[in-house]
Design a protein around this motif. Structure first.
Motif, PDB file in Angstrom:
ATOM      1  N   TYR A 118       2.541  -2.476   3.850  1.00 31.48           N
ATOM      2  CA  TYR A 118       2.718  -3.055   2.518  1.00 31.48           C
ATOM      3  C   TYR A 118       3.726  -2.292   1.659  1.00 31.48           C
ATOM      4  CZ  TYR A 118      -1.366  -6.154   2.953  1.00 31.48           C
ATOM      5  OH  TYR A 118      -2.239  -7.127   3.306  1.00 31.48           O
ATOM      6  N   ASN A 119       4.298  -1.220   2.177  1.00 34.52           N
ATOM      7  CA  ASN A 119       5.244  -0.432   1.390  1.00 34.52           C
ATOM      8  C   ASN A 119       6.361  -1.315   0.827  1.00 34.52           C
ATOM      9  OD1 ASN A 119       7.780   1.221   1.027  1.00 34.52           O
ATOM     10  ND2 ASN A 119       6.306   2.855   1.403  1.00 34.52           N
ATOM     11  N   GLN A 137      10.587  -6.880  -3.515  1.00 34.89           N
ATOM     12  CA  GLN A 137      10.213  -5.462  -3.450  1.00 34.89           C
ATOM     13  C   GLN A 137       8.834  -5.272  -4.063  1.00 34.89           C
ATOM     14  OE1 GLN A 137      12.760  -2.274  -3.954  1.00 34.89           O
ATOM     15  NE2 GLN A 137      14.106  -3.088  -2.390  1.00 34.89           N
ATOM     16  N   ILE A 138       7.977  -6.262  -3.872  1.00 31.97           N
ATOM     17  CA  ILE A 138       6.626  -6.165  -4.437  1.00 31.97           C
ATOM     18  C   ILE A 138       5.864  -5.038  -3.753  1.00 31.97           C
ATOM     19  CG2 ILE A 138       4.402  -7.333  -4.592  1.00 31.97           C
ATOM     20  CD1 ILE A 138       5.977  -9.978  -4.803  1.00 31.97           C
ATOM     21  N   ALA A 139       5.222  -4.197  -4.570  1.00 35.98           N
ATOM     22  CA  ALA A 139       4.311  -3.185  -4.014  1.00 35.98           C
ATOM     23  C   ALA A 139       2.947  -3.849  -3.910  1.00 35.98           C
ATOM     24  CB  ALA A 139       4.250  -1.969  -4.925  1.00 35.98           C
ATOM     25  N   TRP A 140       2.616  -4.330  -2.713  1.00 36.64           N
ATOM     26  CA  TRP A 140       1.462  -5.215  -2.567  1.00 36.64           C
ATOM     27  C   TRP A 140       0.153  -4.586  -3.011  1.00 36.64           C
ATOM     28  CZ3 TRP A 140       2.285 -10.183  -2.094  1.00 36.64           C
ATOM     29  CH2 TRP A 140       3.548 -10.583  -1.654  1.00 36.64           C
ATOM     30  N   THR A 141      -0.027  -3.289  -2.710  1.00 34.02           N
ATOM     31  CA  THR A 141      -1.300  -2.676  -3.103  1.00 34.02           C
ATOM     32  C   THR A 141      -1.189  -1.990  -4.462  1.00 34.02           C
ATOM     33  OG1 THR A 141      -0.681  -0.726  -1.828  1.00 34.02           O
ATOM     34  CG2 THR A 141      -2.161  -2.298  -0.769  1.00 34.02           C
ATOM     35  N   GLY A 142       0.015  -1.894  -5.001  1.00 31.21           N
ATOM     36  CA  GLY A 142       0.188  -1.204  -6.278  1.00 31.21           C
ATOM     37  C   GLY A 142       0.298  -2.181  -7.442  1.00 31.21           C
ATOM     38  N   PHE A 146      -1.756  -8.553  -6.852  1.00 28.87           N
ATOM     39  CA  PHE A 146      -1.860  -8.794  -5.414  1.00 28.87           C
ATOM     40  C   PHE A 146      -2.781  -7.818  -4.682  1.00 28.87           C
ATOM     41  CE2 PHE A 146       2.559  -9.967  -6.635  1.00 28.87           C
ATOM     42  CZ  PHE A 146       2.406 -11.342  -6.534  1.00 28.87           C
ATOM     43  N   ALA A 147      -3.173  -6.731  -5.368  1.00 22.87           N
ATOM     44  CA  ALA A 147      -3.850  -5.641  -4.659  1.00 22.87           C
ATOM     45  C   ALA A 147      -5.113  -6.114  -3.932  1.00 22.87           C
ATOM     46  CB  ALA A 147      -4.181  -4.512  -5.634  1.00 22.87           C
ATOM     47  N   LEU A 148      -5.979  -6.843  -4.650  1.00 22.49           N
ATOM     48  CA  LEU A 148      -7.247  -7.241  -4.031  1.00 22.49           C
ATOM     49  C   LEU A 148      -6.998  -8.164  -2.836  1.00 22.49           C
ATOM     50  CD1 LEU A 148     -10.301  -6.839  -4.308  1.00 22.49           C
ATOM     51  CD2 LEU A 148     -10.381  -8.939  -5.648  1.00 22.49           C
TER      52      LEU A 148
END
Lengths: 282, 277
Positions: A118-119, A137-142, A146-148
């Motif tokens: 996910y980086n 350049q979405i930070a998926w977990t940040g 989108f994180a959940l």
């Protein structure tokens, strides 16, 4: 005496490490206590505090989302792939081996690996999207939006193979002469699935749902590793919140109260699912 | 009809292959990345490294302190497995061969504990460990793991021992064998297939455990692999990509190999675990 003697080690361990903690845990939930200094008896004060704590409700909501989406994903994918695997064809063992691999890995390893996938810059996921023309350049977990969902996807990735194998075992136990008879009557494939497979699989489907639901309400490792409940509580679930309260803020009594509320909830959900299963037993 | 069958099989293969790649490619990618240097990590993201840097592993092994964490994980897992087998077998033997009202009630109590998720009792368990002076020690991991795995193991083994004919016990008794030697020399060897399931379930649970270790272990000298990997990644993730992947591979790969070798036992063990409930 001999039979009793054999049970002594098991019973002693059970009392010290399971029974005693369950009972004292409930007692702690009635205390205002930091785990070290003098405690104060506050009755159900901690429970009232939990009910008024907006983070508890938010965390619970995340658990519910987590449960709905992981259960749906694992069950639909599991059943679908198991039906595909339940044909006379080559390579079944290979496919089963492959989809089962992530199950034996720890959530820590899986979480670290997927944090890289996910980086935002050199993660596989954004690169894959880029290859299809969605430069991002979405930070998926940040990213709180989108994180959940990102963590839920990893949970499904890790466990769907388990449900494939469970469903496959169930499918293989359905007598083939049922399908033979249906074929003689001119039933289509889809009719077979609707009229024979799904009704007979119902008890197993419910077992799978129960297992996946329990996992969703107890989820901790994967969230702690990938997001630690963040960003800004966007992935906070009951167990991460309990952990923070008890072991970082030293609110032992409060943490215990939240975890007992969770126990009550899990008990209720399991009870409903088991009742539901009874309906389908033949 | 034949054509339709062929099409359905072809599509099935495609879908199954897609999901097999979904689960295995990320692991392959992890291996590739563990052997690249930092530069190639950016330029050649998807496929095998051009230069295979095996020394990444040597460096990672040292800075991630994998000798320590491996040793701790092996010790904790082995001790837990031996104790679970011992304690559960004795209990299961008693449940299977000497049924009484008392033993039925006790079994019911053990089984009801399966409904309680282990996480719920972590806070009081923490106090228990302080009281017993096993907090922050390996024993403080082993004993709760044994107690946690035991109820289900007893349940599995009890069903298994019940399927071993009692006549064998009786024949040995007539031959003058003592109760202890019937227990160890007659029934124990025959229970081995049941034990295999217990060993696999316990091993996966203990080897992969993170939460219990997180709460109970503070001293890095007692870190297990998951705890050590977590600490290592938090510290180095922004600087040493290849080393993080090398350390990750060094901990994940052996588990995958063990799984591939014993996969029949893994799959049947884990599914039995669910369907027996």
């Amino acid at each position: 005496m001999f039979p009793i003697l054999l049970l002594v080690p098991a019973t002693v361990l059970f009392i010290i490490f399971t029974l005693y903690p369950v009972i004292t845990g409930f007692y702690y939930s009635l205390l205002n206590w930091d785990g070290i200094s003098e405690s104060q008896f506050v009755g159900f004060g901690n429970y009232l505090r939990a009910i008024e704590d907006k983070f508890v409700w938010e965390a619970l909501l995340h658990n519910v989302y987590y449960a709905i989406f992981t259960v749906a994903g694992k069950i639909i994918l599991g059943l679908f792939l198991a039906i595909l695997l339940n044909q006379k064809m080559k390579g079944i063992t290979f496919y089963r081996t492959a989809v089962f691999i992530p199950i034996v890995l720890s959530f820590v390893a899986v979480g670290i690996l997927w944090s890289w996938i996910y980086n935002p810059v050199f993660g596989l996921f954004n690169n894959l999207l880029g290859a299809f023309g969605f430069q991002t350049q979405i930070a998926w977990t940040g990213d709180a939006r989108f994180a959940l969902a990102s963590v839920i996807a990893v949970d499904i990735w890790k466990w769907f193979g388990y449900h494939v194998v469970l469903f496959l075992a169930g499918l293989q136990s359905i007598p083939t002469d049922l399908y033979e008879a249906a074929r003689v009557d001119g039933a289509t494939r889809w009719q077979n699935i609707r009229q024979i497979t799904l009704p007979l699989m119902m008890p197993i489907i419910i077992i799978n749902i129960t297992i996946a639901t329990m996992g969703a309400f107890n989820v901790f490792d994967i969230i702690y590793v990938m997001t630690a409940g963040g960003p800004y509580h966007a992935t906070e679930v009951i167990m991460t919140y309990t952990y923070t309260q008890a072991f970082q803020f030293h609110s032992f009594g409060y943490g215990a109260a939240i975890s007992y509320l969770l126990l009550l909830l899990i008990g209720a959900v399991t009870f409903i699912q088991i009742r539901f299963m009874r309906k389908f037993e033949y | 009809m034949r054509v339709q069958n062929l099409v359905i099989k072809g599509v099935s293969h495609l879908i199954l292959l897609f999901f097999s790649v979904m689960t295995s490619y990320p692991l392959l990618w992890m291996l590739f990345s563990s052997l690249k240097d930092q530069g190639e990590f950016y330029t050649n993201l998807w496929w095998a490294p051009k230069a295979w840097l095996w020394e990444n592993y040597a460096i990672a092994w040292r800075i991630a302190k994998l000798s320590t964490t491996y040793w701790n994980s092996i010790l904790v897992s082995l001790a837990t497995i031996v104790l679970v087998i011992l304690v559960s077998y004795l209990g299961a033997y008693s449940f299977a061969r000497f049924e009484s009202r008392f033993s039925k009630i006790l079994m019911l109590i053990f089984l009801s504990a399966l409904m309680i998720p282990a996480q719920i009792t972590l806070i009081p368990l923490f106090k228990v460990e302080l009281l017993l002076h096993i907090y922050n020690t390996k024993l403080g991991l082993i004993l709760p793991h044994v107690a946690g795995s035991m109820p289900f193991s007893i349940f599995l083994l009890t069903t298994f021992i019940r399927s071993i004919p009692r006549e064998l016990d009786e024949a040995a008794e007539i031959d003058g064998a003592s109760r202890i030697s019937i227990l160890w020399k007659v029934v124990f060897p025959l229970s081995r297939p049941g034990m295999a399931t217990v060993v696999i379930l316990t091993f996966i649970g203990v080897w992969n455990d993170f939460f219990l270790a997180l709460v109970m272990i503070k001293d890095p000298a007692n870190y297990t692999i998951p705890l050590g990997m977590m600490a290592f990644t938090q510290q180095f993730t922004d600087t040493n990509y290849s080393e993080v992947f090398a350390a990750l591979s060094a901990t994940v790969l052996p588990m995958i190999i063990v799984y591939l070798v014993f996969q029949r036992y893994f799959i049947s063990g884990l599914t039995q675990g669910a369907l027996k409930l």
